[in-house]
Design an enzyme around this catalytic site. Structure first.
Site, PDB file in Angstrom:
ATOM      1  N   CYS A  45       1.601   8.418  -4.269  1.00 17.50           N
ATOM      2  CA  CYS A  45       2.993   8.741  -4.601  1.00 17.50           C
ATOM      3  C   CYS A  45       3.900   8.468  -3.405  1.00 17.50           C
ATOM      4  O   CYS A  45       4.683   9.318  -2.987  1.00 17.50           O
ATOM      5  CB  CYS A  45       3.104  10.197  -5.055  1.00 17.50           C
ATOM      6  SG  CYS A  45       4.660  10.547  -5.919  1.00 17.50           S
ATOM      7  N   GLY A  46       3.784   7.246  -2.877  1.00 18.11           N
ATOM      8  CA  GLY A  46       4.705   6.787  -1.842  1.00 18.11           C
ATOM      9  C   GLY A  46       5.929   6.179  -2.493  1.00 18.11           C
ATOM     10  O   GLY A  46       6.265   6.490  -3.641  1.00 18.11           O
ATOM     11  N   ASP A 108      -2.561  -0.584   1.620  1.00 18.86           N
ATOM     12  CA  ASP A 108      -3.663  -1.556   1.616  1.00 18.86           C
ATOM     13  C   ASP A 108      -4.926  -1.007   2.267  1.00 18.86           C
ATOM     14  O   ASP A 108      -6.036  -1.209   1.765  1.00 18.86           O
ATOM     15  CB  ASP A 108      -3.258  -2.833   2.378  1.00 18.86           C
ATOM     16  CG  ASP A 108      -2.199  -3.641   1.656  1.00 18.86           C
ATOM     17  OD1 ASP A 108      -2.017  -3.425   0.445  1.00 18.86           O
ATOM     18  OD2 ASP A 108      -1.560  -4.490   2.296  1.00 18.86           O
ATOM     19  N   LYS A 109      -4.746  -0.348   3.383  1.00 15.61           N
ATOM     20  CA  LYS A 109      -5.878   0.136   4.171  1.00 15.61           C
ATOM     21  C   LYS A 109      -6.747   1.118   3.382  1.00 15.61           C
ATOM     22  O   LYS A 109      -7.950   1.230   3.619  1.00 15.61           O
ATOM     23  CB  LYS A 109      -5.343   0.807   5.438  1.00 15.61           C
ATOM     24  CG  LYS A 109      -6.375   1.097   6.500  1.00 15.61           C
ATOM     25  CD  LYS A 109      -5.768   1.936   7.630  1.00 15.61           C
ATOM     26  CE  LYS A 109      -4.508   1.286   8.182  1.00 15.61           C
ATOM     27  NZ  LYS A 109      -3.916   2.094   9.273  1.00 15.61           N
ATOM     28  N   HIS A 132      -0.110  -5.209  -5.009  1.00 10.88           N
ATOM     29  CA  HIS A 132      -0.394  -6.201  -3.964  1.00 10.88           C
ATOM     30  C   HIS A 132      -1.878  -6.504  -4.058  1.00 10.88           C
ATOM     31  O   HIS A 132      -2.695  -5.604  -4.188  1.00 10.88           O
ATOM     32  CB  HIS A 132      -0.030  -5.653  -2.586  1.00 10.88           C
ATOM     33  CG  HIS A 132      -0.252  -6.621  -1.460  1.00 10.88           C
ATOM     34  ND1 HIS A 132       0.080  -7.954  -1.545  1.00 10.88           N
ATOM     35  CD2 HIS A 132      -0.783  -6.449  -0.215  1.00 10.88           C
ATOM     36  CE1 HIS A 132      -0.214  -8.551  -0.395  1.00 10.88           C
ATOM     37  NE2 HIS A 132      -0.744  -7.658   0.416  1.00 10.88           N
ATOM     38  N   GLY A 158      10.286   0.130  -2.874  1.00  6.98           N
ATOM     39  CA  GLY A 158      10.274   1.022  -4.024  1.00  6.98           C
ATOM     40  C   GLY A 158      11.617   1.649  -4.336  1.00  6.98           C
ATOM     41  O   GLY A 158      11.980   1.820  -5.508  1.00  6.98           O
ATOM     42  N   GLU A 221       6.039 -12.066   5.303  1.00  3.40           N
ATOM     43  CA  GLU A 221       6.270 -10.872   6.110  1.00  3.40           C
ATOM     44  C   GLU A 221       5.924 -11.098   7.581  1.00  3.40           C
ATOM     45  O   GLU A 221       6.571 -10.531   8.471  1.00  3.40           O
ATOM     46  CB  GLU A 221       5.497  -9.675   5.533  1.00  3.40           C
ATOM     47  CG  GLU A 221       3.991  -9.792   5.576  1.00  3.40           C
ATOM     48  CD  GLU A 221       3.284  -8.772   4.695  1.00  3.40           C
ATOM     49  OE1 GLU A 221       3.947  -8.170   3.827  1.00  3.40           O
ATOM     50  OE2 GLU A 221       2.067  -8.578   4.862  1.00  3.40           O
TER      51      GLU A 221
END
EC number: 1.1.1.86
Length: 491
Positions: A45-46, A108-109, A132, A158, A221
């Protein structure tokens, strides 16, 4: 696990890199109906997790959040955000077994640990979603063959996903189905319903592949979106101060200059950005950008080569395993730079002043955007994908610097983007120092005087700017977004 891209033969690699189709509005006539009545469980929930969830709920979908048990018992930020917005929250064990679609929106991590935790809990025939594709393409995560794997990747942070939805619009988005995991042939239907629920179908959707999204995203990026802005900020600040500019004024000119310059880029591409300059300044910015492209091309190509080969990902994952030692060291060093620690300027800088006194910054933007685009296209990535991962996202990243300098940019972007940013900027700064030493008065910090220009030279420069491939595809895509926005507002 093996890097998925490296398990493909050359023909398969080229086919997936080159997968890109601009989807018609009529393809989304059914909206989010394919997922209505089904249970969608979001993990994480970022910024993306919360805002995609809010949009999907407002589009009529059944949304809940699965969090780790300790996040719930300790009432961490993810739990607070989900509960304060009225969502059902539960543990993996409570929610995942009933889910028809599990959407993994963690960093991702964390993807490998998350996927290995949720996979055994997922019911037969469920779907797994990403925004992603790093975990699939670079880590090579193996997903159960009965599970459908899809991606919906908004080309914005987001918060922007939510704000555009509330305005009745959306943000451009890439969607994809993992070819190794589409057992029932429903992957595209799921992805289309998901993107419609976020509002992305109103701004333009590219049917892409996991491979094309990952390789282009990493390249954008690392180079123009973050690396070039960081290197440019440090170089330009040091140059201004060395030549006697008040550090506070120099800091403001750079911090807010990127945002002001790229706002023109957002509205009308490189053409409009360059048109904000006087004719003598435009000719000088063009000449500087051509020099910069020649100097930086090998560095851009090295980053693309390392992304394609998997060298970048393997190096970063080794740093993950070493408790982010390199990342944290680079982050600390960046925070101590003269630009980051300079005092704030209390005076006002007018909009046109940023252009007039930032000719070098404009040249850096032009060179970086064109190089990133050209390098991606030369590697087999289709122009539309390359545009979204270079020019389109740049104003959004520049806006983060305007908030709290490089610190804010590196906080907002992913750890993957931050790691790549440091790799690029640490190489780019020393590379460009000889170039910086040869700058002329008027290139940075003062305006180029008005004067006579050669009409033929100005004509040729204008033609070169307007005819670049990124300007052609950008005009088409920006026009589509404008048309869609009018339709959304009207209807």
């Amino acid at each position: 696990m093996a890097n998925y891209f490296n398990t493909l033969n050359l023909r398969q690699q080229l086919a997936q890199l080159g997968k890109c189709r601009f989807m018609g509005r009529d393809e989304f006539a059914d909206g989010a109906s394919y997922l209505q009545g089904k249970k969608v469980v979001i993990v994480g929930c970022g910024a993306q997790g919360l805002n995609q969830g809010l949009n999907m709920r407002d589009s009529g979908l059944d949304i809940s959040y699965a969090l780790r048990k300790e996040a719930i018992t300790e009432k961490r930020a993810s739990w607070r955000k989900a509960t304060e917005n009225g969502f059902k929250v539960g543990t993996y064990e409570e929610l995942i077994p009933q889910a028809d679609l599990v959407v993994n929106l963690t960093p991702d991590k964390q993807h490998s640990d998350v996927v290995r935790s949720v996979q055994p809990l997922m019911k037969d025939g469920a779907a797994l979603g990403y925004s992603h594709g790093f975990n699939i393409v670079e880590v090579g995560e193996q997903i159960r063959k009965d599970i459908t794997v899809v991606m919906v990747a908004p080309k914005c942070p987001g918060t922007e996903v939510r704000e555009e939805y509330k305005r009745g619009f959306g943000v451009p988005t890439l969607i994809a189905v993992h070819p190794e995991n589409d057992p029932k042939g429903e992957g595209m239907a799921i992805a289309k319903a998901w993107v419609a629920a976020t509002g992305g179908h109103r701004a333009g959707v590219l049917e892409s592949s996991f491979v094309a999204e990952v390789k282009s995203d990493l390249m954008g990026e690392q180079t123009i979106l973050c690396g070039m802005l960081q290197a440019g900020s440090l170089l330009c600040f040091d140059k201004l101060v060395a030549e006697g500019t008040d550090p506070a004024y120099a800091e403001k000119l750079i911090q807010f200059g990127w945002e002001t310059i790229t706002e023109a880029l957002k509205q009308g591409g490189i053409t409009l950005m360059m048109d904000r300059l006087s004719n003598p300044a435009k000719l000088r910015a063009y000449a500087l950008s051509e020099q910069l492209k020649e100097i930086m091309a090998p560095l851009f190509q090295k980053h693309m080569d390392d992304i394609i080969s998997g060298e970048f990902s393997s190096g970063m994952m080794a740093d993950w395993a070493n408790d982010d030692k390199k990342l944290l060291t680079w982050r600390e060093e960046t925070g101590k730079t003269a630009f980051e620690t300079a005092p704030q300027f209390e005076g006002k800088i007018g909009e046109q002043e940023y252009f007039d006194k930032g000719v070098l910054m404009i040249a850096m933007v032009k060179a970086g955007v064109e190089l990133a685009f050209e390098t991606m296209v030369d590697s087999g990535i289709i122009e539309e994908s390359a545009y979204y991962e270079s020019l389109h996202e740049l104003p959004l990243i520049a806006n983060t610097i305007a908030r709290k300098r490089l610190y804010e940019m590196n906080v907002v972007i992913s750890d993957t983007a931050e790691y790549g940013n440091y790799l690029f900027s640490y190489a780019c700064v020393p590379l460009l120092k000889p170039f910086m030493a040869e700058l002329q008065p008027g290139d940075l910090g003062s305006a180029i005087p008005e004067g006579a220009v050669d009409n033929a030279q100005l004509r040729d420069v204008n033609d070169a700017i307007r005819s670049h491939a990124i300007e052609q595809v950008g005009k088409k895509l920006r026009g589509y977004m404008t048309d869609m926005k009018r339709i959304a507002v009207a209807g």
